[in-house]
Design a protein around this motif. Sequence first.
Motif, PDB file in Angstrom:
ATOM      1  N   VAL A 113       5.524 -15.130   0.784  1.00  0.00           N
ATOM      2  CA  VAL A 113       5.744 -13.806   0.001  1.00  0.00           C
ATOM      3  C   VAL A 113       4.094 -13.497   0.000  1.00  0.00           C
ATOM      4  CG1 VAL A 113       5.915 -13.056  -2.403  1.00  0.00           C
ATOM      5  CG2 VAL A 113       7.444 -14.501  -1.400  1.00  0.00           C
ATOM      6  N   ARG A 114       3.201 -14.221  -0.289  1.00  0.00           N
ATOM      7  CA  ARG A 114       1.572 -13.917  -0.234  1.00  0.00           C
ATOM      8  C   ARG A 114       1.410 -13.351   1.055  1.00  0.00           C
ATOM      9  NH1 ARG A 114       0.791 -19.289  -2.368  1.00  0.00           N
ATOM     10  NH2 ARG A 114      -0.468 -19.746  -0.580  1.00  0.00           N
ATOM     11  N   GLN A 115       1.652 -13.759   2.106  1.00  0.00           N
ATOM     12  CA  GLN A 115       1.423 -13.341   3.507  1.00  0.00           C
ATOM     13  C   GLN A 115       2.112 -11.819   3.732  1.00  0.00           C
ATOM     14  OE1 GLN A 115       2.983 -16.572   5.976  1.00  0.00           O
ATOM     15  NE2 GLN A 115       0.846 -17.481   6.218  1.00  0.00           N
ATOM     16  N   GLN A 116       3.516 -11.765   3.205  1.00  0.00           N
ATOM     17  CA  GLN A 116       3.922 -10.362   3.387  1.00  0.00           C
ATOM     18  C   GLN A 116       3.235  -9.394   2.462  1.00  0.00           C
ATOM     19  OE1 GLN A 116       8.002 -11.138   1.826  1.00  0.00           O
ATOM     20  NE2 GLN A 116       8.700 -11.875   4.027  1.00  0.00           N
ATOM     21  N   ALA A 117       2.723  -9.833   1.150  1.00  0.00           N
ATOM     22  CA  ALA A 117       2.120  -8.846   0.561  1.00  0.00           C
ATOM     23  C   ALA A 117       0.589  -8.417   1.090  1.00  0.00           C
ATOM     24  CB  ALA A 117       1.690  -9.757  -0.980  1.00  0.00           C
ATOM     25  N   TYR A 150      -0.237  -0.691   4.241  1.00  0.00           N
ATOM     26  CA  TYR A 150       0.732   0.325   4.327  1.00  0.00           C
ATOM     27  C   TYR A 150       0.806   1.053   2.677  1.00  0.00           C
ATOM     28  CZ  TYR A 150       1.628  -2.006   8.580  1.00  0.00           C
ATOM     29  OH  TYR A 150       1.358  -2.700   9.589  1.00  0.00           O
ATOM     30  N   TYR A 151       0.720   0.199   1.839  1.00  0.00           N
ATOM     31  CA  TYR A 151       0.475   0.654   0.342  1.00  0.00           C
ATOM     32  C   TYR A 151      -0.803   1.511   0.346  1.00  0.00           C
ATOM     33  CZ  TYR A 151      -0.573   1.251  -4.278  1.00  0.00           C
ATOM     34  OH  TYR A 151      -0.810   2.154  -5.805  1.00  0.00           O
ATOM     35  N   GLU A 152      -1.869   1.212   0.949  1.00  0.00           N
ATOM     36  CA  GLU A 152      -2.975   1.869   0.788  1.00  0.00           C
ATOM     37  C   GLU A 152      -2.944   3.408   1.485  1.00  0.00           C
ATOM     38  OE1 GLU A 152      -7.623   1.194   2.085  1.00  0.00           O
ATOM     39  OE2 GLU A 152      -6.501  -0.588   1.702  1.00  0.00           O
ATOM     40  N   LEU A 153      -2.464   3.130   2.814  1.00  0.00           N
ATOM     41  CA  LEU A 153      -2.066   4.386   3.461  1.00  0.00           C
ATOM     42  C   LEU A 153      -1.279   5.520   2.757  1.00  0.00           C
ATOM     43  CD1 LEU A 153      -2.296   6.056   6.369  1.00  0.00           C
ATOM     44  CD2 LEU A 153      -0.259   4.697   6.786  1.00  0.00           C
ATOM     45  N   GLY A 203      10.101   3.879   0.325  1.00  0.00           N
ATOM     46  CA  GLY A 203      10.805   2.833  -0.220  1.00  0.00           C
ATOM     47  C   GLY A 203      10.656   1.503  -0.140  1.00  0.00           C
ATOM     48  N   PRO A 204      10.512   0.885   1.088  1.00  0.00           N
ATOM     49  CA  PRO A 204       9.946  -0.626   1.098  1.00  0.00           C
ATOM     50  C   PRO A 204       8.652  -0.638   0.578  1.00  0.00           C
ATOM     51  CG  PRO A 204      10.826   0.278   3.148  1.00  0.00           C
ATOM     52  CD  PRO A 204      10.675   1.466   2.535  1.00  0.00           C
ATOM     53  N   ILE A 205       7.729   0.103   0.672  1.00  0.00           N
ATOM     54  CA  ILE A 205       6.215   0.077   0.279  1.00  0.00           C
ATOM     55  C   ILE A 205       6.278  -0.087  -1.192  1.00  0.00           C
ATOM     56  CG2 ILE A 205       4.048   1.087   0.017  1.00  0.00           C
ATOM     57  CD1 ILE A 205       4.538   2.417   2.902  1.00  0.00           C
ATOM     58  N   ALA A 206       6.966   1.080  -1.918  1.00  0.00           N
ATOM     59  CA  ALA A 206       7.261   1.019  -3.380  1.00  0.00           C
ATOM     60  C   ALA A 206       7.719   0.102  -3.972  1.00  0.00           C
ATOM     61  CB  ALA A 206       7.727   2.533  -3.812  1.00  0.00           C
ATOM     62  N   CYS A 264       8.359  -3.224  -2.696  1.00  0.00           N
ATOM     63  CA  CYS A 264       7.765  -4.300  -2.427  1.00  0.00           C
ATOM     64  C   CYS A 264       8.882  -5.039  -1.326  1.00  0.00           C
ATOM     65  CB  CYS A 264       7.601  -5.330  -3.840  1.00  0.00           C
ATOM     66  SG  CYS A 264       6.358  -4.558  -4.715  1.00  0.00           S
ATOM     67  N   CYS A 265       9.207  -4.559  -0.383  1.00  0.00           N
ATOM     68  CA  CYS A 265       9.867  -5.000   0.609  1.00  0.00           C
ATOM     69  C   CYS A 265       9.099  -4.880   1.886  1.00  0.00           C
ATOM     70  CB  CYS A 265      11.143  -4.485   0.915  1.00  0.00           C
ATOM     71  SG  CYS A 265      12.232  -4.306  -0.682  1.00  0.00           S
ATOM     72  N   PRO A 266       9.053  -6.072   2.933  1.00  0.00           N
ATOM     73  CA  PRO A 266       8.444  -6.007   4.200  1.00  0.00           C
ATOM     74  C   PRO A 266       9.168  -4.965   4.823  1.00  0.00           C
ATOM     75  CG  PRO A 266       9.878  -7.764   3.777  1.00  0.00           C
ATOM     76  CD  PRO A 266       9.892  -7.280   2.537  1.00  0.00           C
ATOM     77  N   MET A 267       8.586  -4.155   5.601  1.00  0.00           N
ATOM     78  CA  MET A 267       8.880  -3.301   6.773  1.00  0.00           C
ATOM     79  C   MET A 267       8.858  -3.965   8.115  1.00  0.00           C
ATOM     80  SD  MET A 267       6.295   0.033   5.632  1.00  0.00           S
ATOM     81  CE  MET A 267       7.162   1.133   6.800  1.00  0.00           C
ATOM     82  N   SER A 268       9.872  -3.515   8.820  1.00  0.00           N
ATOM     83  CA  SER A 268      10.309  -3.910  10.204  1.00  0.00           C
ATOM     84  C   SER A 268       8.983  -3.163  11.392  1.00  0.00           C
ATOM     85  CB  SER A 268      11.518  -3.415  10.666  1.00  0.00           C
ATOM     86  OG  SER A 268      11.466  -2.042  10.896  1.00  0.00           O
ATOM     87  N   GLU A 269       8.803  -3.600  12.079  1.00  0.00           N
ATOM     88  CA  GLU A 269       7.799  -3.297  13.234  1.00  0.00           C
ATOM     89  C   GLU A 269       8.193  -1.605  13.462  1.00  0.00           C
ATOM     90  OE1 GLU A 269       5.690  -4.323  17.104  1.00  0.00           O
ATOM     91  OE2 GLU A 269       6.197  -6.053  15.906  1.00  0.00           O
ATOM     92  N   ASP A 270       9.233  -1.471  13.751  1.00  0.00           N
ATOM     93  CA  ASP A 270       9.739   0.173  14.191  1.00  0.00           C
ATOM     94  C   ASP A 270       9.340   1.029  13.019  1.00  0.00           C
ATOM     95  OD1 ASP A 270      10.747  -0.884  16.429  1.00  0.00           O
ATOM     96  OD2 ASP A 270      12.774  -0.709  15.962  1.00  0.00           O
ATOM     97  N   GLU A 271       9.508   0.673  11.714  1.00  0.00           N
ATOM     98  CA  GLU A 271       9.314   1.457  10.407  1.00  0.00           C
ATOM     99  C   GLU A 271       7.859   1.452  10.441  1.00  0.00           C
ATOM    100  OE1 GLU A 271      11.852   3.287   9.651  1.00  0.00           O
ATOM    101  OE2 GLU A 271      13.063   1.903  11.074  1.00  0.00           O
ATOM    102  N   ILE A 272       6.918   0.470  10.711  1.00  0.00           N
ATOM    103  CA  ILE A 272       5.481   0.727  10.646  1.00  0.00           C
ATOM    104  C   ILE A 272       5.200   1.781  11.658  1.00  0.00           C
ATOM    105  CG2 ILE A 272       3.441  -0.682  11.104  1.00  0.00           C
ATOM    106  CD1 ILE A 272       4.627  -3.210   9.902  1.00  0.00           C
ATOM    107  N   ASP A 273       5.798   1.595  12.702  1.00  0.00           N
ATOM    108  CA  ASP A 273       5.153   2.556  13.858  1.00  0.00           C
ATOM    109  C   ASP A 273       5.622   3.890  13.423  1.00  0.00           C
ATOM    110  OD1 ASP A 273       4.484   0.184  15.509  1.00  0.00           O
ATOM    111  OD2 ASP A 273       6.175   0.524  16.677  1.00  0.00           O
ATOM    112  N   ARG A 274       6.794   3.914  12.875  1.00  0.00           N
ATOM    113  CA  ARG A 274       7.408   5.403  12.475  1.00  0.00           C
ATOM    114  C   ARG A 274       6.419   5.753  11.288  1.00  0.00           C
ATOM    115  NH1 ARG A 274      12.265   6.111  13.725  1.00  0.00           N
ATOM    116  NH2 ARG A 274      12.978   4.079  13.202  1.00  0.00           N
ATOM    117  N   LEU A 275       6.180   4.870  10.415  1.00  0.00           N
ATOM    118  CA  LEU A 275       5.021   5.444   9.351  1.00  0.00           C
ATOM    119  C   LEU A 275       3.766   6.207   9.778  1.00  0.00           C
ATOM    120  CD1 LEU A 275       4.268   5.765   6.419  1.00  0.00           C
ATOM    121  CD2 LEU A 275       3.455   3.333   6.519  1.00  0.00           C
TER     122      LEU A 275
END
Length: 193
Positions: A54-58, A64-67, A165-168, A170-181
């Motif tokens: 959980v700490r690693q995910q955070a 992405y929260y910062e972005l 949604g996932p950022i707000a 507190c859910c991890p994002m998939s790599e595809d969604e990170i790319d999309r962001l």
Amino acid sequence: MDSSHHLRSFGMSGMMITDELRSIEQQYNIELGHIAPAIKQSALEYYPQFEKEVRQQAAAMAQYYELFYCLEQSARKLITETMDEAEGPDWWEKKVPQAIREYVNKLIQDELDMGMTPRSEQAIDYTTFGHLFDIIGANWAHFEPIFTSRLAVQRIVKNLNMLRGPIAHCCPMSEDEIDRLVLTVKDWFRLIG
């Protein structure tokens, strides 16, 4: 001594060094870039009790929260400056859709009723990301010179709202969604003419 005691001692030493660096930053008004803004010590004491995963995910999600934080704040600033210039200081009351103003007023009152410190003196700081597009859309004549396409703004804001949604929450994002962001944020800045 067992290894968990050594690990806790190491962690506490790191926190003490971090506090000393933070003091230097404040004293000399410099940023050393060693960590993000401080979390109160009382919150940090619980951090080691969370699972490592959980700490690693955070830590991974923090960027992405910062972005998104920066993006949302810059959108609010763009709206505020544009509307101030076009409509004057009372633009909020004159030009923001009533449903948004009612939402904001209720949220401000709810926070007051809970005894919370007001988050801002600016009503726009109580809006959601979706509200921001609604304000732009309701005042498109003022924003048309800034953005290259109203439909593109709508599409990008809709994508960003979904990606938020996932950022707000507190859910991890998939790599595809990170790319999309990342691509959607690039699209946002490309829209600004």
